[in-house]
Design a protein around this motif. Structure first.
Motif, mmCIF file in Angstrom:
data_model
loop_
_atom_site.group_PDB
_atom_site.id
_atom_site.type_symbol
_atom_site.label_atom_id
_atom_site.label_comp_id
_atom_site.label_asym_id
_atom_site.label_seq_id
_atom_site.Cartn_x
_atom_site.Cartn_y
_atom_site.Cartn_z
ATOM 1 N N VAL A 166 -3.594 -47.295 -65.828
ATOM 2 C CA VAL A 166 -3.375 -48.186 -64.688
ATOM 3 C C VAL A 166 -3.970 -49.561 -64.982
ATOM 4 N N GLN A 167 -3.789 -50.481 -64.043
ATOM 5 C CA GLN A 167 -4.288 -51.847 -64.222
ATOM 6 C C GLN A 167 -5.796 -51.845 -64.476
ATOM 7 N N ILE A 212 -6.590 -43.845 -65.893
ATOM 8 C CA ILE A 212 -7.605 -44.534 -66.696
ATOM 9 C C ILE A 212 -7.182 -45.999 -66.828
ATOM 10 N N PRO A 213 -8.046 -46.932 -66.457
ATOM 11 C CA PRO A 213 -7.684 -48.350 -66.469
ATOM 12 C C PRO A 213 -7.544 -48.914 -67.887
ATOM 13 N N LEU A 214 -6.721 -49.943 -68.010
ATOM 14 C CA LEU A 214 -6.559 -50.665 -69.273
ATOM 15 C C LEU A 214 -7.919 -51.130 -69.791
ATOM 16 N N LYS A 215 -8.133 -50.989 -71.088
ATOM 17 C CA LYS A 215 -9.326 -51.477 -71.798
ATOM 18 C C LYS A 215 -10.634 -50.809 -71.344
ATOM 19 N N SER A 216 -10.531 -49.701 -70.629
ATOM 20 C CA SER A 216 -11.762 -49.020 -70.218
ATOM 21 C C SER A 216 -12.299 -48.169 -71.366
ATOM 22 N N LYS A 217 -13.533 -47.723 -71.233
ATOM 23 C CA LYS A 217 -14.177 -46.926 -72.274
ATOM 24 C C LYS A 217 -13.508 -45.555 -72.400
ATOM 25 N N VAL A 218 -13.696 -44.968 -73.563
ATOM 26 C CA VAL A 218 -13.134 -43.650 -73.829
ATOM 27 C C VAL A 218 -13.812 -42.614 -72.928
ATOM 28 N N GLU A 219 -13.010 -41.738 -72.354
ATOM 29 C CA GLU A 219 -13.528 -40.603 -71.594
ATOM 30 C C GLU A 219 -13.635 -39.411 -72.537
ATOM 31 N N ARG A 252 -8.204 -42.096 -74.296
ATOM 32 C CA ARG A 252 -8.267 -43.560 -74.376
ATOM 33 C C ARG A 252 -7.109 -44.159 -73.582
ATOM 34 N N PRO A 253 -7.318 -45.310 -72.945
ATOM 35 C CA PRO A 253 -6.209 -45.922 -72.197
ATOM 36 C C PRO A 253 -5.078 -46.346 -73.136
ATOM 37 N N GLY A 254 -3.849 -46.331 -72.606
ATOM 38 C CA GLY A 254 -2.708 -46.809 -73.377
ATOM 39 C C GLY A 254 -2.751 -48.324 -73.524
ATOM 40 N N ILE A 255 -1.784 -48.859 -74.259
ATOM 41 C CA ILE A 255 -1.743 -50.315 -74.497
ATOM 42 C C ILE A 255 -1.251 -51.049 -73.260
ATOM 43 N N HIS A 256 -0.296 -50.431 -72.550
ATOM 44 C CA HIS A 256 0.291 -51.076 -71.383
ATOM 45 C C HIS A 256 0.108 -50.210 -70.140
ATOM 46 N N ARG A 257 0.207 -50.862 -69.000
ATOM 47 C CA ARG A 257 0.169 -50.155 -67.723
ATOM 48 C C ARG A 257 1.310 -49.139 -67.657
ATOM 49 N N TRP A 258 1.025 -47.985 -67.116
ATOM 50 C CA TRP A 258 1.935 -46.839 -66.984
ATOM 51 C C TRP A 258 2.118 -46.052 -68.277
ATOM 52 N N ASP A 259 1.519 -46.512 -69.378
ATOM 53 C CA ASP A 259 1.546 -45.716 -70.613
ATOM 54 C C ASP A 259 0.738 -44.435 -70.413
ATOM 55 N N LYS A 260 1.122 -43.399 -71.143
ATOM 56 C CA LYS A 260 0.258 -42.216 -71.191
ATOM 57 C C LYS A 260 -0.971 -42.557 -72.036
ATOM 58 N N PRO A 261 -2.149 -42.105 -71.633
ATOM 59 C CA PRO A 261 -3.336 -42.362 -72.457
ATOM 60 C C PRO A 261 -3.208 -41.672 -73.811
ATOM 61 N N GLU A 262 -3.944 -42.191 -74.779
ATOM 62 C CA GLU A 262 -4.020 -41.544 -76.085
ATOM 63 C C GLU A 262 -5.065 -40.431 -76.006
ATOM 64 N N LYS A 309 -8.496 -47.474 -60.529
ATOM 65 C CA LYS A 309 -9.465 -46.384 -60.415
ATOM 66 C C LYS A 309 -9.478 -45.535 -61.682
ATOM 67 N N LYS A 310 -10.687 -45.223 -62.141
ATOM 68 C CA LYS A 310 -10.841 -44.357 -63.309
ATOM 69 C C LYS A 310 -11.205 -42.964 -62.843
ATOM 70 N N LYS A 311 -10.274 -42.038 -63.023
ATOM 71 C CA LYS A 311 -10.528 -40.648 -62.659
ATOM 72 C C LYS A 311 -9.702 -39.749 -63.564
ATOM 73 N N ILE A 312 -10.345 -39.251 -64.613
ATOM 74 C CA ILE A 312 -9.681 -38.374 -65.571
ATOM 75 C C ILE A 312 -10.213 -36.951 -65.399
ATOM 76 N N ILE A 313 -9.307 -36.007 -65.239
ATOM 77 C CA ILE A 313 -9.663 -34.595 -65.123
ATOM 78 C C ILE A 313 -9.135 -33.861 -66.350
ATOM 79 N N VAL A 314 -10.029 -33.160 -67.045
ATOM 80 C CA VAL A 314 -9.655 -32.365 -68.220
ATOM 81 C C VAL A 314 -10.015 -30.917 -67.928
ATOM 82 N N GLU A 315 -9.021 -30.044 -67.916
ATOM 83 C CA GLU A 315 -9.302 -28.647 -67.598
ATOM 84 C C GLU A 315 -8.378 -27.714 -68.386
ATOM 85 N N ARG A 316 -8.922 -26.565 -68.756
ATOM 86 C CA ARG A 316 -8.140 -25.561 -69.488
ATOM 87 C C ARG A 316 -7.643 -24.494 -68.536
#
Length: 477
Positions: free
Chosen positions: A219-220, A244-251, A190-200, A224-231
């Protein structure tokens, strides 16, 4: 909109002029379609009433089936194991209980259940709590010996190792949600509350078995929304990168874990702790001794119900579990080798010839699997006579039905009013491969069986459109 109930109509198809029209329409489509230039198409159409082959295009050519392989796996499994077959998970103790302390070790033995949830471990822990145990003096030992220790099918690509659809196969495993993606966790970003925050980041089920390394940033809002999750390979360290942009949907991403057996035992330990049961020693893997006594047992849903998430959602792990289970039950060995022997001999009953095929797994993820379309349509004709056919048919995705456990992988396809609810079929997708096989109710009130295998495609999404065009032609017969 009220969804039509799919009921096969097995009145014979007899009009020769209709057959000529059908052949002409399909021939024209298959020869004129640009996406099939340089590709291979195997198409087989039969009457559901008598099995008569009404049309074929390269119907005897062996082609990669992708997840249409699951049609064979499901038919063999429900025929061999039975509709009411369940997978038990057992808890044993190897010592007496004194002053609420188990004077020995506790064992969790898996027997293949691919649908175990954290809540099931909670229920097992609650039963142990009710027996009066509050402390385990020994170890908590996981037993996954019901199957062999080969975790990946023969041709699984290395690039699929971290994915939920390429998760390791074990007799002791766990699923994060009721989609039952065994051997995986769900990661939500999930996006953080503020710009430059780490996502939750949230992991389901909540567990420390996987370590999250969060390198992503918020980000603002118009960024651009581009989240990569890899093990990481051979580890349970999950890296999260990107923006992940502010207020965007959960990835959301599902990640296959390394060593699902230990993952399941770890979840069980969490459940024990939450029920006030402490562990003095460690989590280990081993076998239940013959002298141990059973404390609790959990049974999965019956196979007739398990076929629904298996086929609707095209669950690869379920397919491979069923292969190993057939091997264990019939041959006494839970391996791909023995399970595939059982499957190959089992489908002969349906007029299918394994000698015309190459079968390397139960899911179809192998690029070496090869099946002719005529063999799949023959299978779909023959299984109609089985007492378990209603369960088999019900488990196939229903075109255009929005409920995920009804429409499955066809919920967003074939949605037009004249087709919606008239097609039950299994989808399939691999790189360069698309497939669709099943049953369609036609405008004239008949039921047709079809199998469409498209190989060597440059764009699989165009293959889906071709399949839908073919099915639309069939619907209008």
């Amino acid at each position: 909109m009220v969804m039509a109930v799919f009921v096969p109509n097995n009145q014979p198809v007899s009009a020769n002029d209709n057959n000529t029209s059908l052949r002409n329409q399909l021939d024209q489509l298959l020869t004129a379609e640009p996406a099939l230039q340089g590709a291979l198409a195997g198409v087989s159409i039969r009457s559901a009433s008598d099995g008569k082959l009404l049309y074929q295009h390269q119907g005897d050519i062996r082609l990669r089936p992708a997840s249409n392989m699951k049609l064979l796996t499901a038919a063999a499994a429900i025929n061999v194991l039975g509709e009411n077959y369940t997978f038990p998970t057992e808890v044993y103790a190897d010592g007496p209980v004194k002053n609420k302390t188990l004077q020995g070790s506790l064992y969790l033995r898996g027997k293949g259940d691919p649908t175990l949830l954290k809540s099931d471990f909670d229920n097992l822990a609650a039963e142990i709590q009710k027996s009066g145990i509050t402390k385990i003096k020994g170890n908590l030992i996981g037993d996954d010996s019901w199957y062999d220790d080969v975790r990946y099918s023969l041709d699984l690509p290395w690039s699929d190792e971290m994915t939920y659809y390429g998760a390791q196969i074990s007799a002791l495993t766990a699923s994060p949600t009721t989609d039952f993606d065994s051997g995986s966790v769900r990661v939500e970003v999930r996006p953080g509350i503020h710009r430059w925050d780490k996502p939750e980041v949230m992991v389901t089920p909540k567990t420390k078995y996987v370590k999250i390394v969060n390198q992503a940033i918020t980000v603002q809002a118009d960024g651009k929304k581009k989240i990569i999750v890899e093990r990481e390979h051979a580890k349970n360290t999950v890296l999260i990168k990107g923006t992940i942009p502010l207020k965007s949907k959960v990835e959301k991403e599902w990640v296959g874990v390394w060593d699902p057996s230990k993952y399941a035992v770890t979840l069980f330990q969490q459940s024990l702790t939450n029920h006030g049961i402490s562990l003095a020693e460690k989590i280990r893997m081993g076998r239940v001794p013959d002298t141990a006594r059973i404390l609790s047992i959990h049974h999965s849903m019956p196979l007739s119900q398990m076929l629904v998430p298996f086929l609707k959602l095209s669950n690869n792990v379920h397919a491979e579990v069923l292969i190993k289970e057939m091997g264990r039950v019939v041959k006494g060995e839970g391996s791909w080798e023995k399970g595939l022997e059982v499957m190959k001999s089992g489908v002969v009953k349906f007029g299918v010839s394994p000698n015309t095929m190459v079968i390397r797994d139960g899911s179809g993820i192998s690029h070496v699997d090869l099946i002719p379309a005529n063999q799949l349509s023959q299978l779909l004709f023959a299984v109609q006579k089985e007492k378990w056919f209603s369960s088999y048919l019900n488990a196939l995705p229903l075109a255009g039905a929005q409920d995920k456990m009804v429409g499955g992988s066809l919920r967003n396809r074939l949605k037009s009013p004249e087709i919606q609810g008239k097609v039950r079929a299994k989808t399939g997708s691999l790189s360069t491969v698309s497939s669709l096989s099943g049953y369609v109710n036609t405008k004239s009130g008949q039921t047709l069986i079809f199998s469409i295998l498209l190989n060597n495609l440059l764009d699989e999404s165009k293959g889906k459109k071709i399949e839908d065009k073919i099915v639309t032609i069939l619907t209008n017969q």
